[in-house]
Design a protein around this motif. Structure first.
Motif, PDB file in Angstrom:
ATOM      1  N   ARG A 274       0.833  -1.095  -0.166  1.00  0.00           N
ATOM      2  CA  ARG A 274       0.333  -0.047   0.224  1.00  0.00           C
ATOM      3  C   ARG A 274       1.103   1.148  -0.071  1.00  0.00           C
ATOM      4  O   ARG A 274       0.566   2.010  -0.109  1.00  0.00           O
ATOM      5  CB  ARG A 274      -1.194  -0.166   0.914  1.00  0.00           C
ATOM      6  CG  ARG A 274      -1.648  -1.438   1.306  1.00  0.00           C
ATOM      7  CD  ARG A 274      -3.199  -1.087   1.884  1.00  0.00           C
ATOM      8  NE  ARG A 274      -2.210  -0.936   3.709  1.00  0.00           N
ATOM      9  CZ  ARG A 274      -2.138  -2.071   4.526  1.00  0.00           C
ATOM     10  NH1 ARG A 274      -2.654  -3.511   3.573  1.00  0.00           N
ATOM     11  NH2 ARG A 274      -1.477  -2.106   5.488  1.00  0.00           N
ATOM     12  N   TYR A 276       3.231   4.184  -1.379  1.00  0.00           N
ATOM     13  CA  TYR A 276       4.063   3.904  -3.367  1.00  0.00           C
ATOM     14  C   TYR A 276       5.634   3.478  -3.667  1.00  0.00           C
ATOM     15  O   TYR A 276       6.089   3.519  -4.805  1.00  0.00           O
ATOM     16  CB  TYR A 276       3.991   5.187  -3.434  1.00  0.00           C
ATOM     17  CG  TYR A 276       4.139   5.705  -4.975  1.00  0.00           C
ATOM     18  CD1 TYR A 276       3.352   5.408  -5.953  1.00  0.00           C
ATOM     19  CD2 TYR A 276       5.540   6.675  -5.215  1.00  0.00           C
ATOM     20  CE1 TYR A 276       3.949   5.820  -7.294  1.00  0.00           C
ATOM     21  CE2 TYR A 276       6.017   6.366  -6.655  1.00  0.00           C
ATOM     22  CZ  TYR A 276       5.031   6.607  -7.800  1.00  0.00           C
ATOM     23  OH  TYR A 276       5.427   6.731  -8.698  1.00  0.00           O
ATOM     24  N   PHE A 279       6.223   0.137  -4.841  1.00  0.00           N
ATOM     25  CA  PHE A 279       6.110  -0.111  -6.055  1.00  0.00           C
ATOM     26  C   PHE A 279       7.024   0.475  -7.588  1.00  0.00           C
ATOM     27  O   PHE A 279       7.569   0.127  -8.222  1.00  0.00           O
ATOM     28  CB  PHE A 279       4.858   0.939  -6.624  1.00  0.00           C
ATOM     29  CG  PHE A 279       4.639   0.679  -8.278  1.00  0.00           C
ATOM     30  CD1 PHE A 279       5.267  -0.091  -9.186  1.00  0.00           C
ATOM     31  CD2 PHE A 279       4.368   1.925  -8.616  1.00  0.00           C
ATOM     32  CE1 PHE A 279       5.086   1.036 -10.370  1.00  0.00           C
ATOM     33  CE2 PHE A 279       4.588   2.635 -10.084  1.00  0.00           C
ATOM     34  CZ  PHE A 279       4.809   1.106 -11.167  1.00  0.00           C
ATOM     35  N   ASN A 356      -1.870   3.873  -0.053  1.00  0.00           N
ATOM     36  CA  ASN A 356      -2.776   3.935  -0.936  1.00  0.00           C
ATOM     37  C   ASN A 356      -3.928   4.163  -2.009  1.00  0.00           C
ATOM     38  O   ASN A 356      -4.897   4.130  -3.074  1.00  0.00           O
ATOM     39  CB  ASN A 356      -4.059   3.183   0.523  1.00  0.00           C
ATOM     40  CG  ASN A 356      -3.911   2.665   1.522  1.00  0.00           C
ATOM     41  OD1 ASN A 356      -3.300   1.856   1.305  1.00  0.00           O
ATOM     42  ND2 ASN A 356      -4.440   2.806   2.174  1.00  0.00           N
ATOM     43  N   THR A 358      -4.002   4.315  -5.255  1.00  0.00           N
ATOM     44  CA  THR A 358      -2.953   3.698  -6.700  1.00  0.00           C
ATOM     45  C   THR A 358      -3.949   4.759  -7.941  1.00  0.00           C
ATOM     46  O   THR A 358      -3.470   4.527  -8.409  1.00  0.00           O
ATOM     47  CB  THR A 358      -4.275   2.753  -6.418  1.00  0.00           C
ATOM     48  OG1 THR A 358      -5.299   2.634  -6.797  1.00  0.00           O
ATOM     49  CG2 THR A 358      -3.289   1.816  -5.574  1.00  0.00           C
ATOM     50  N   LYS A 361      -0.347   5.222  -9.677  1.00  0.00           N
ATOM     51  CA  LYS A 361       0.389   4.401 -10.264  1.00  0.00           C
ATOM     52  C   LYS A 361       0.154   4.999 -11.764  1.00  0.00           C
ATOM     53  O   LYS A 361      -0.694   4.248 -12.106  1.00  0.00           O
ATOM     54  CB  LYS A 361      -0.118   3.586  -9.830  1.00  0.00           C
ATOM     55  CG  LYS A 361       0.633   1.843 -10.682  1.00  0.00           C
ATOM     56  CD  LYS A 361       0.445   0.712 -10.283  1.00  0.00           C
ATOM     57  CE  LYS A 361       1.277  -0.391 -11.006  1.00  0.00           C
ATOM     58  NZ  LYS A 361       1.025  -1.773 -10.017  1.00  0.00           N
ATOM     59  N   LYS A 399      -8.569  -0.886 -10.399  1.00  0.00           N
ATOM     60  CA  LYS A 399      -7.179  -0.344  -9.761  1.00  0.00           C
ATOM     61  C   LYS A 399      -7.568  -0.295  -7.785  1.00  0.00           C
ATOM     62  O   LYS A 399      -5.989   0.168  -7.595  1.00  0.00           O
ATOM     63  CB  LYS A 399      -7.108   1.912  -9.859  1.00  0.00           C
ATOM     64  CG  LYS A 399      -7.855   2.057 -11.087  1.00  0.00           C
ATOM     65  CD  LYS A 399      -6.362   1.478 -11.959  1.00  0.00           C
ATOM     66  CE  LYS A 399      -5.806   3.285 -10.827  1.00  0.00           C
ATOM     67  NZ  LYS A 399      -4.679   3.225 -12.427  1.00  0.00           N
ATOM     68  N   GLN A 401      -8.424   0.031  -5.722  1.00  0.00           N
ATOM     69  CA  GLN A 401      -8.958   1.139  -5.107  1.00  0.00           C
ATOM     70  C   GLN A 401      -8.755   0.888  -3.286  1.00  0.00           C
ATOM     71  O   GLN A 401      -8.710   1.744  -2.218  1.00  0.00           O
ATOM     72  CB  GLN A 401     -10.017   1.929  -5.226  1.00  0.00           C
ATOM     73  CG  GLN A 401      -9.927   3.306  -4.489  1.00  0.00           C
ATOM     74  CD  GLN A 401     -11.170   4.401  -5.038  1.00  0.00           C
ATOM     75  OE1 GLN A 401     -11.637   3.982  -6.171  1.00  0.00           O
ATOM     76  NE2 GLN A 401     -10.995   5.909  -4.863  1.00  0.00           N
ATOM     77  N   ASN A 405      -3.572  -1.117  -3.151  1.00  0.00           N
ATOM     78  CA  ASN A 405      -2.494  -2.516  -3.404  1.00  0.00           C
ATOM     79  C   ASN A 405      -2.180  -1.874  -4.969  1.00  0.00           C
ATOM     80  O   ASN A 405      -2.169  -2.151  -5.855  1.00  0.00           O
ATOM     81  CB  ASN A 405      -3.221  -3.512  -3.654  1.00  0.00           C
ATOM     82  CG  ASN A 405      -2.018  -4.472  -3.974  1.00  0.00           C
ATOM     83  OD1 ASN A 405      -0.683  -4.271  -4.480  1.00  0.00           O
ATOM     84  ND2 ASN A 405      -2.006  -5.981  -3.541  1.00  0.00           N
ATOM     85  N   PHE A 406      -0.742  -1.149  -4.923  1.00  0.00           N
ATOM     86  CA  PHE A 406       0.495  -0.702  -6.070  1.00  0.00           C
ATOM     87  C   PHE A 406       0.586  -1.663  -6.765  1.00  0.00           C
ATOM     88  O   PHE A 406       0.599  -1.291  -8.015  1.00  0.00           O
ATOM     89  CB  PHE A 406       0.826  -0.005  -5.377  1.00  0.00           C
ATOM     90  CG  PHE A 406       0.678   1.734  -5.183  1.00  0.00           C
ATOM     91  CD1 PHE A 406       0.366   2.210  -6.076  1.00  0.00           C
ATOM     92  CD2 PHE A 406       0.561   1.929  -3.368  1.00  0.00           C
ATOM     93  CE1 PHE A 406       0.185   3.708  -5.213  1.00  0.00           C
ATOM     94  CE2 PHE A 406       0.166   3.587  -3.037  1.00  0.00           C
ATOM     95  CZ  PHE A 406       0.290   4.681  -4.403  1.00  0.00           C
ATOM     96  N   ALA A 409      -2.850  -3.096  -8.482  1.00  0.00           N
ATOM     97  CA  ALA A 409      -2.960  -2.091  -9.476  1.00  0.00           C
ATOM     98  C   ALA A 409      -2.627  -1.977 -10.805  1.00  0.00           C
ATOM     99  O   ALA A 409      -1.398  -2.266 -11.251  1.00  0.00           O
ATOM    100  CB  ALA A 409      -3.808  -0.587  -8.436  1.00  0.00           C
TER     101      ALA A 409
END
Length: 541
Positions: A274, A276, A279, A356, A358, A361, A399, A401, A405-406, A409
């Motif tokens: 969650r 960033y 990712f 959170n 997303t 992304k 996504k 949302q 979960n990046f 998504a």
């Protein structure tokens, strides 16, 4: 007798009421007359006047010769104290006749009835957004031409060139292209063109690529990394080598998603998907640098092969500022290379992306604050040629949302409705640091968002600048006013955007597409007034 008396009683009452009505009407007419004398040159007052006049005109003449847009005059003048030309910003009057800018003169040049005076609002060449995904046909639940082109208009674009994915199927062959053209001509709210898809299966099929160009595509798009779409595979350098002779001979740009993905160490199990940063670690800047280096090497190796004007490799959505060094060197060496970045890379930075969220992304990813600042400086200096939206919507379910979960998504930014305000906001502080005035920045912004993208799309002879004889594609906006970024005023089909409720300066007042007023004060004209741009103009590069 009683009946007669009652009749006269009613008659007297009616006369009293009639006098009140007459008096009220006289006051109303006087008020309207006073207001019109004071505010009659306001463009929005004149637009209302035009609409009322057209309603009356319907009673006495055919609709056949009327404009599609909100105003119905075939000839009118747009006046502003701040019209952006390639050589500066100055007061001017633009005489619009039909779909063209017929004449340009001083503010008091034209003694015409129909004058839209925008005072100190900026009159800008309509934005040419060469990177948008509308996903129709086949994935209309992702966006579609109607909502996609409407929101592009609201973001300042009057021309958009759509990517060959994520429609279903993607646009890599003639049947898919013809199906897209057939649908789009009924739904486009702006000038709309198309890139064709270049994939391993068609890279060496020059006959097919030639047919797609003759049918209207303006160039071709490839991915060097997996696209995430099953029928749009990523190309290798050998695939591009097979396509290069055709692209050079026809004078066409090759638009490339430049990332060469390789395995990276798996994130530790205790890293939170969650966040960033989790990712971001899976998509390092080295992916972009390796791909861009490979493209430059490809051009260098084939330097001896002549090419027609219009050919270039165009690097899509640059996210890594350090890659600019090799891009700058390649340009200085005379290689046909250009590069774009996007509004979201200029506005946001990795440190400030909340857990959170997303909707932030995308690939390549938004990187750190120092990287963002370097991209801003490169836009102002001209090291970056183009700013686009890379509007890439998807259904909310993709996504993740709620889960936030990046890693799961889908990557893509919903942002075309905020293209101009987001870009302008990102540059407001940067231009003073470079010693530029606001007017100088406006001229450079027009180059990045209108002139240069029009040239890449092969439309430099009619779009991208305010000039006599050019299409009357104009964006009217106010640099000091905030745009409305509320979700309730968003027209995208899937309403999940990192721009929601952010303070973005540069409110778009109105958009003119070939002389038709197609959006005003944050609302698109429901009538479809756009047209398709099929084929590059001859002699453009």
């Amino acid at each position: 007798t009683l009946t007669i008396e009652f009749y006269f009683f009613i008659l007297n009452k009616m006369r009293w009421k009639a006098n009140v009505i007459k008096l009220s009407l006289a006051f109303f007419i006087a008020f309207v007359s006073f207001a019109y004398r004071k505010y009659g040159d306001n463009p929005f007052v004149q637009i209302v006047e035009s609409g009322l006049g057209s309603k009356f005109a319907h009673l006495i003449r055919s609709r056949a010769n009327q404009r599609c847009g909100v105003i119905k005059w075939d000839s009118f003048v747009i006046v502003s104290d701040r019209v952006v030309f390639p050589d500066g910003v100055r007061p001017a009057a633009l005489h619009i006749v039909g779909d063209k800018i017929a004449d340009i003169g001083p503010e008091n040049t034209y003694n015409l009835t129909h004058v839209l005076n925008f005072k100190d609002a900026v009159v800008f060449p309509g934005l040419v957004d060469i990177h948008a995904h509308y996903n129709e046909p086949g994935r209309e639940d992702w966006e579609g031409f109607v909502s996609g082109t409407e929101t592009s208009l609201l973001g300042g674009a009057t021309t958009a060139i759509e990517m060959p994915l994520n429609s279903d199927p993607t646009i890599t062959d003639m049947p898919q292209l013809l199906a897209k053209i057939k649908v789009a001509k009924r739904k486009a709210h702006l000038n709309l063109g198309f890139w064709g898809g270049l994939i391993p299966e068609n890279a060496g099929n020059h006959e097919l690529l030639d047919k797609m160009v003759n049918a209207g595509v303006l160039g071709f798009k490839s991915f060097m990394s997996p696209s995430g779409i099953h029928d749009f595979g990523n190309v290798s350098i050998s695939d591009l080598e097979r396509a290069l002779p055709f692209l050079k001979r026809r004078g066409l740009p090759l638009y490339v998603h430049a990332e060469l993905v390789s395995p990276v160490p798996s994130p530790p199990q205790d890293l939170n998907p969650r966040h960033y940063a989790t990712f971001l670690a899976t998509r390092p800047a080295a992916f972009e640098r390796r791909a861009i280096r490979a493209l430059i090497d490809l051009l260098e190796a084939d330097r001896s092969t002549p090419y027609q004007p219009g050919f270039r490799i165009h690097i899509a959505h640059l996210g890594d500022a350090e890659s600019l060094g090799m891009i700058r060197a390649a340009k200085a060496a005379g290689l046909p290379l250009s590069v774009e970045t996007c509004a979201h890379y200029l506005l946001f930075n990795a440190e400030d992306i909340p857990e959170n969220r997303t909707e932030f992304k995308c690939m390549p990813p938004i990187r750190d604050r120092a990287n963002r600042d370097a991209l801003r400086a490169a836009v102002l200096s001209g090291d970056i040629d183009v700013v686009s939206s890379d509007h890439s919507p998807a259904p909310l379910i993709t996504k993740f949302q709620k889960e936030g979960n990046f890693l799961k998504a889908w990557g893509g930014i919903v942002g075309n409705q905020y293209l101009l305000p987001a870009t302008w906001t990102s540059l407001r502080d940067a231009y003073t640091a470079q010693g530029l005035s606001e007017d100088e920045t406006l001229v450079r912004l027009a180059q990045r968002m209108s002139t240069a993208p029009a040239a890449i799309a092969g439309l430099a002879g009619s779009k991208g600048r305010i000039q006599e004889g050019f299409d009357a594609d104009l964006t009217i906006w106010e640099p000091t006013k905030l745009a409305n970024t509320s979700i309730v005023h968003n027209y995208n089909k899937n309403k999940l955007s990192p721009y929601f409720d952010t303070n973005l300066y540069g409110k778009v007042l109105a958009s003119f597409v070939k002389g038709d007023l197609t959006a005003m004060n944050g609302r698109p004209n429901p009538r479809v007034c756009g047209s398709l741009v099929l084929g590059r103009e001859r002699g453009t590069n």
